[in-house]
Motif scaffolding. Structure first.
Motif, PDB file in Angstrom:
ATOM      1  N   VAL A  37     -70.348   2.045 -10.110  1.00  0.00           N
ATOM      2  CA  VAL A  37     -69.784   3.214 -10.797  1.00  0.00           C
ATOM      3  C   VAL A  37     -69.343   4.278  -9.796  1.00  0.00           C
ATOM      4  O   VAL A  37     -68.295   4.911  -9.951  1.00  0.00           O
ATOM      5  N   ASN A  50     -65.158   0.757  -8.752  1.00  0.00           N
ATOM      6  CA  ASN A  50     -65.402   1.071 -10.164  1.00  0.00           C
ATOM      7  C   ASN A  50     -64.207   0.866 -11.094  1.00  0.00           C
ATOM      8  O   ASN A  50     -64.285   1.195 -12.281  1.00  0.00           O
ATOM      9  N   GLU A  54     -64.294   0.988 -15.100  1.00  0.00           N
ATOM     10  CA  GLU A  54     -63.496   2.059 -15.704  1.00  0.00           C
ATOM     11  C   GLU A  54     -62.623   1.499 -16.824  1.00  0.00           C
ATOM     12  O   GLU A  54     -62.486   2.107 -17.895  1.00  0.00           O
ATOM     13  N   ALA A 124     -65.032   8.074 -12.966  1.00  0.00           N
ATOM     14  CA  ALA A 124     -66.438   7.678 -12.839  1.00  0.00           C
ATOM     15  C   ALA A 124     -67.146   7.725 -14.192  1.00  0.00           C
ATOM     16  O   ALA A 124     -68.012   6.892 -14.478  1.00  0.00           O
ATOM     17  N   ALA A 127     -66.252   4.624 -15.996  1.00  0.00           N
ATOM     18  CA  ALA A 127     -66.985   3.522 -15.373  1.00  0.00           C
ATOM     19  C   ALA A 127     -68.457   3.552 -15.779  1.00  0.00           C
ATOM     20  O   ALA A 127     -69.081   2.505 -15.991  1.00  0.00           O
TER      21      ALA A 127
END
Length: 237
Positions: A37, A50, A54, A124, A127
């Motif tokens: 992540v 990631n 995502e 992020a 993710a």
């Protein structure tokens, strides 16, 4: 006599677990997912990044928010729900949510452009939702997203704001420099069964949408609503 084996965590793993404890309300089962992540693609080709999580998180988050809005607003039509969902999952909103969780401070990245840095936290966050989905399932992902939504958005207020379809369309026109024209006139064939005003919208001189109503303003709102649905692939944020 049974033997118990305890996994030894590195100092880096312990630090990650400590940070995750502040973000999640459960202990991760698969820590490796959460390491990914916080790994941006710029770190290197030979390192898991990631982007795939995502991709999954984007879909899972969209489904969860659809679920939330569908059940919370049983009388709202598909158009209003779509616009409301789009405002919640806009890139700007996701970036703010990610920053509120401190995700931008945890992402490992190298030599990225300004736009990529600006979107680190939002990417992020998506993710993270993907990781939770694979680690603990849909129910846990839903709890995480629901908490985010209810703590950061006034859904009733947002729904009311999203009634002004014409203003949103005008913002879209300005941002993407679209050549859209409004043609509103009295419907000369109107009678007791037909709406009195007709608004036609054209994109590059081609028909895009129309709306009929008893007032000019409402006809323009209806036409704008239909146009926004057809242009839903464009985002304001």
């Amino acid at each position: 006599m049974g033997f118990f084996f305890f996994k030894r965590f590195s100092e880096e793993d312990k630090k990650l677990l400590k940070n995750l404890k502040l973000i999640l309300d459960f202990k991760p089962k698969i820590l490796e997912l959460y390491k990914v992540v916080f790994t941006h693609a710029s770190v290197g080709r030979n390192t898991k990044n990631n982007e795939r999580l995502e991709f999954v998180g984007d879909s899972v988050m969209g489904l969860i928010i659809t679920d939330i809005l569908y059940n919370k607003f049983p009388k709202a039509d598909e158009g209003r729900l779509s616009i409301l969902r789009a405002s919640i999952v806009s890139r700007q909103s996701l970036n703010v949510l990610g920053e509120n969780l401190g995700l931008d401070q945890l992402v490992d990245y190298k030599n990225t452009s300004g736009n990529e840095i600006k979107n680190l936290s939002g990417n992020a966050l998506e993710a993270m939702v993907g990781a939770i989905y694979f680690d603990r399932g849909y129910h846990s992902a839903k709890k995480f997203v629901e908490k985010l939504v209810y703590e950061n958005f006034d859904l009733e207020k947002l729904l009311e704001q999203n009634k002004d379809y014409k203003s949103k369309l005008l913002q879209l026109i300005q941002k993407f420099k679209l050549n859209i024209t409004f043609n509103t006139y009295e419907n000369m064939e109107s009678n007791e069964k037909n709406q009195h005003f007709l608004c036609e919208l054209c994109l590059d001189d081609r028909f895009l949408a129309e709306g009929k109503a008893w007032t000019k303003k409402e006809a323009e709102q209806k036409a704008s609503k239909q146009a926004l649905k057809k242009l839903s692939h464009l985002r304001l944020n």
